[in-house]
Motif scaffolding. Structure first.
Motif, PDB file in Angstrom:
ATOM      1  N   ASN A   1       2.249  34.839  -8.800  1.00 28.34           N
ATOM      2  CA  ASN A   1       1.664  34.549 -10.324  1.00 28.34           C
ATOM      3  C   ASN A   1       0.228  34.564 -10.305  1.00 28.34           C
ATOM      4  O   ASN A   1      -0.424  33.513  -9.761  1.00 28.34           O
ATOM      5  N   ARG A   2      -0.537  35.465 -10.755  1.00 27.07           N
ATOM      6  CA  ARG A   2      -1.862  35.529 -10.749  1.00 27.07           C
ATOM      7  C   ARG A   2      -2.594  35.756 -12.054  1.00 27.07           C
ATOM      8  O   ARG A   2      -1.958  36.538 -12.966  1.00 27.07           O
ATOM      9  N   ALA A   3      -3.599  35.357 -12.247  1.00 24.89           N
ATOM     10  CA  ALA A   3      -4.463  35.647 -13.187  1.00 24.89           C
ATOM     11  C   ALA A   3      -4.522  37.029 -13.493  1.00 24.89           C
ATOM     12  O   ALA A   3      -5.136  37.916 -12.654  1.00 24.89           O
ATOM     13  N   GLY A   4      -4.095  37.928 -14.609  1.00 22.05           N
ATOM     14  CA  GLY A   4      -4.109  39.205 -14.967  1.00 22.05           C
ATOM     15  C   GLY A   4      -2.927  39.896 -14.367  1.00 22.05           C
ATOM     16  O   GLY A   4      -2.831  41.114 -14.685  1.00 22.05           O
ATOM     17  N   ALA A   5      -1.994  39.138 -13.546  1.00 27.68           N
ATOM     18  CA  ALA A   5      -0.834  39.749 -13.118  1.00 27.68           C
ATOM     19  C   ALA A   5       0.287  38.761 -13.237  1.00 27.68           C
ATOM     20  O   ALA A   5       0.703  37.969 -12.449  1.00 27.68           O
ATOM     21  N   ILE A   6       0.648  38.285 -14.738  1.00 29.85           N
ATOM     22  CA  ILE A   6       1.577  36.974 -14.883  1.00 29.85           C
ATOM     23  C   ILE A   6       2.937  37.352 -14.258  1.00 29.85           C
ATOM     24  O   ILE A   6       3.531  38.580 -14.618  1.00 29.85           O
ATOM     25  N   ASN A   7       3.643  36.387 -13.540  1.00 32.30           N
ATOM     26  CA  ASN A   7       4.766  36.286 -13.252  1.00 32.30           C
ATOM     27  C   ASN A   7       5.541  35.134 -14.205  1.00 32.30           C
ATOM     28  O   ASN A   7       5.182  34.049 -13.964  1.00 32.30           O
ATOM     29  N   GLU A   8       6.462  35.476 -14.987  1.00 37.43           N
ATOM     30  CA  GLU A   8       6.968  34.644 -15.797  1.00 37.43           C
ATOM     31  C   GLU A   8       8.140  33.833 -15.428  1.00 37.43           C
ATOM     32  O   GLU A   8       8.790  32.808 -16.067  1.00 37.43           O
ATOM     33  N   ASN A   9       8.738  34.097 -14.243  1.00 39.16           N
ATOM     34  CA  ASN A   9       9.863  33.523 -13.852  1.00 39.16           C
ATOM     35  C   ASN A   9       9.964  32.040 -13.660  1.00 39.16           C
ATOM     36  O   ASN A   9      10.942  31.455 -14.261  1.00 39.16           O
ATOM     37  N   TRP A  10       9.029  31.486 -13.188  1.00 35.20           N
ATOM     38  CA  TRP A  10       8.941  30.166 -13.021  1.00 35.20           C
ATOM     39  C   TRP A  10       8.837  29.560 -14.411  1.00 35.20           C
ATOM     40  O   TRP A  10       9.635  28.373 -14.643  1.00 35.20           O
ATOM     41  N   ALA A  11       8.054  29.867 -15.063  1.00 31.14           N
ATOM     42  CA  ALA A  11       7.839  29.124 -16.184  1.00 31.14           C
ATOM     43  C   ALA A  11       8.831  29.403 -17.343  1.00 31.14           C
ATOM     44  O   ALA A  11       9.209  28.343 -18.135  1.00 31.14           O
ATOM     45  N   ARG A  12       9.652  30.441 -17.450  1.00 27.16           N
ATOM     46  CA  ARG A  12      10.542  30.353 -18.362  1.00 27.16           C
ATOM     47  C   ARG A  12      11.787  29.630 -17.879  1.00 27.16           C
ATOM     48  O   ARG A  12      12.288  28.799 -18.647  1.00 27.16           O
ATOM     49  N   GLU A  13      12.211  29.550 -16.519  1.00 31.31           N
ATOM     50  CA  GLU A  13      13.268  28.624 -16.031  1.00 31.31           C
ATOM     51  C   GLU A  13      12.827  27.269 -16.059  1.00 31.31           C
ATOM     52  O   GLU A  13      13.737  26.401 -16.477  1.00 31.31           O
ATOM     53  N   LEU A  14      11.551  26.914 -15.897  1.00 30.01           N
ATOM     54  CA  LEU A  14      11.131  25.669 -16.202  1.00 30.01           C
ATOM     55  C   LEU A  14      11.800  24.984 -17.451  1.00 30.01           C
ATOM     56  O   LEU A  14      11.932  23.802 -17.470  1.00 30.01           O
ATOM     57  N   MET A  15      11.301  25.926 -18.538  1.00 27.67           N
ATOM     58  CA  MET A  15      11.745  25.404 -19.884  1.00 27.67           C
ATOM     59  C   MET A  15      13.097  25.462 -20.233  1.00 27.67           C
ATOM     60  O   MET A  15      13.681  24.602 -20.782  1.00 27.67           O
ATOM     61  N   GLU A  16      13.602  26.754 -19.784  1.00 30.12           N
ATOM     62  CA  GLU A  16      15.079  26.952 -20.496  1.00 30.12           C
ATOM     63  C   GLU A  16      16.049  26.044 -19.487  1.00 30.12           C
ATOM     64  O   GLU A  16      17.205  25.847 -20.024  1.00 30.12           O
ATOM     65  N   LEU A  17      15.872  26.121 -18.179  1.00 32.21           N
ATOM     66  CA  LEU A  17      17.033  25.352 -17.419  1.00 32.21           C
ATOM     67  C   LEU A  17      16.694  24.066 -16.924  1.00 32.21           C
ATOM     68  O   LEU A  17      17.557  22.968 -16.640  1.00 32.21           O
TER      69      LEU A  17
END
Length: 529
Positions: free
Chosen positions: A189-205
């Motif tokens: 996960n880098r600025a300009g190359a976002i990886n959403e996996n952790w962010a999504r599971e952090l909120m959803e699960l």
């Protein structure tokens, strides 16, 4: 290990709750119910003190809420046989961590701590199978499995020590763990190359869930896709550094890779958050973690999940007053002991209406069978543990789909009873009962011949009380009580147990008792709790 963050909190209404509700059941029913729900089932030795009445049950619950070191002789002896690594990256196959899990579940006296340790490992699920591949790619090593297992072991120890501590500590440690960074790809996960996996599971699960079930639609929405992107931006620059050896450590301080611009999160929702421009990667990520840990939606989501664990599916909707009381106990940091204490000392917990309503998970089923019989592996204590023998229990659990540290999807092994079992699951449980004490030369697992695994040390065969019973009917009732407490069963099932038995002194007595125990374990009544 002690859990220093746990405090005793005896609810003022505890004994009243037990006295007014629990005594509608027999003392044995209450004791078996409690030990099944906050542990992996009763043993013939541990259940006896709880039969003294409500005060004894309450004392047991409060002791379980404040665990100490493991002192059970069998557990201590078996745990000395697990090959714990001395240094990061030293040889530590995942099987050793799984063996540690099985031993503690079956023999530790701190049953609630083990249930909660498993709960947090499943809640914050990481898969060793994926991570060993990532370790190979990122670290450029060929034994990535060893490094992955080492980190999972460290994290398992942390979850056990904090199983009844504070949620914000667990969430922070998980976010910073090497295993989670790799598992949900936040190391990419880098600025300009976002990886959403952790962010999504952090909120959803892991925190709020998609919706707050205590609020009406559409105002119950907890986050949007824009928030997934915004939270992912807050965690840009959180990664894993590879050192010499190699060693792996989480890192939160890569300024060139962090998006330090303004982030407006959860706009128009019940819990808005603004992360100002100029923050470091660690500051922005920690700000999000602290915000989510104390959000009302997280309180609702986590209290519902804990109620599902101890009371059954949809317990939050079924018992709204208890849900509100549990949420109030959450506090600013997520006080797990306070919430669990609220649930376990409620009238809803020790209640005939909630007993025998949950399907046992594979681990719970197999371990409760071991504990009901108090079966000890056929091992010469002090010598090397024959792992193959204990893993007859383990492989049976794994074969039913619950493989600790190897579940592939981020949501972990299902908690709800509705997802636990199907037709094949019932057959698997019947077969599992036979594997606990097979006959000589029974064949399992790729044609391997497995001799009698537990039977020389099964309590049921050597129990002195059993040896004093005069007829097969009394023997059947005694075995049924040890497996099921006082739970009523169909007359035909009792008759079938009796038919498998012969009187004490007959040449086939031990084999008949084993077969009777296998049959009892195959009953629907033993598959639920």
């Amino acid at each position: 290990m002690t859990t220093s963050s746990c405090r005793v909190r005896v609810a003022a209404t505890t004994l009243l709750a037990f006295s007014s509700v629990a005594m509608a059941q027999t003392p044995m029913e209450v004791a078996v119910h409690v030990m099944n729900r906050i542990g992996y089932g009763p043993t013939p030795f541990e259940v006896a003190p709880l039969l003294a009445g409500p005060a004894a049950v309450d004392s047991y619950i409060q002791a379980q809420l404040n665990p100490g070191p493991v002192t059970n002789f069998v557990a201590v002896e078996l745990l000395t046989q697990v090959s714990y690594p001395a240094l990061e990256g030293s040889y530590f196959p995942i099987a050793e961590l799984q063996l540690d899990t099985l031993i503690r579940a079956a023999y530790s006296e701190w049953q609630l701590q083990e249930v909660m340790t498993r709960f947090w490992n499943e809640h914050f699920n990481r898969s060793h199978q994926k991570n060993q591949f990532v370790f190979n790619v990122v670290g450029g090593i060929q034994n990535g499995a060893d490094y992955s297992a080492w980190h999972l072991w460290q994290e398992d120890e942390f979850y056990r020590d904090h199983a009844l501590g504070f949620f914000d500590d667990l969430l922070t440690a998980t976010a910073r763990s090497v295993s989670m960074q790799f598992y949900l790809d936040n190391h990419l996960n880098r600025a300009g190359a976002i990886n959403e996996n952790w962010a999504r599971e952090l909120m959803e699960l892991y925190t709020m869930g998609e919706v707050n079930r205590s609020l009406p639609a559409p105002s119950n929405r907890n986050y949007t896709q824009a928030d997934v992107v915004g939270v992912a931006r807050c965690f840009t620059g959180w990664t894993v550094q590879v050192g010499a050896g190699p060693t792996f450590a989480p890192s939160y301080g890569l300024p060139a890779e962090h998006d330090s611009l303004l982030k407006d999160l959860f706009v128009g929702l019940a819990h808005p958050l603004q992360v100002l421009a100029g923050g470091t990667a660690q500051f922005d990520g920690d700000r999000v973690i602290a915000h989510l840990a104390q959000a009302n939606a997280t309180k609702d989501f986590m209290c519902r999940k804990l109620m599902t664990l101890f009371l059954g599916d949809n317990a939050g909707d079924q018992f709204p007053n208890l849900l509100r009381a549990a949420v109030l106990r959450w506090g600013p940091r997520g006080d797990i002991t306070a919430v669990v204490n609220e649930i376990l000392t409620s009238s809803e917990f020790v209640n005939a209406a909630t007993a025998w309503q949950k399907t046992k998970s594979p681990l719970h089923f197999n371990t409760s069978l071991i504990r009901a019989l108090y079966a000890v592996p056929d091992v010469n204590f002090g010598a090397t543990l024959d792992r193959g023998r204990l893993f007859v229990h383990g492989f049976s659990t794994f074969g039913m789909g619950q493989v600790p540290f190897l579940f592939p999807s981020p949501d972990g092994y299902p908690l709800a009873s509705a997802r636990q079992i199907g037709v094949s699951g019932f057959l698997d449980r019947i077969n599992s009962a036979q594997r606990v004490h097979p006959e000589p030369n029974d064949v399992f697992f790729g044609g391997q011949v497995v001799d009698v695994v537990f039977s020389p040390h099964i309590w049921a065969i050597n129990d002195l009380t059993l040896a004093q019973l005069a007829n097969t009917g009394d023997i059947a009732d005694y075995l049924l009580m040890r497996h099921l407490g006082d739970k009523p069963i169909p007359v035909g099932d009792r008759s079938a147990v009796i038919a498998k038995l012969t009187p004490l002194g007959s040449p086939t007595f031990a084999d008949d008792v084993r077969e009777a125990c296998e049959f009892i374990a195959s009953l629907t009544a033993f598959k639920v709790h």
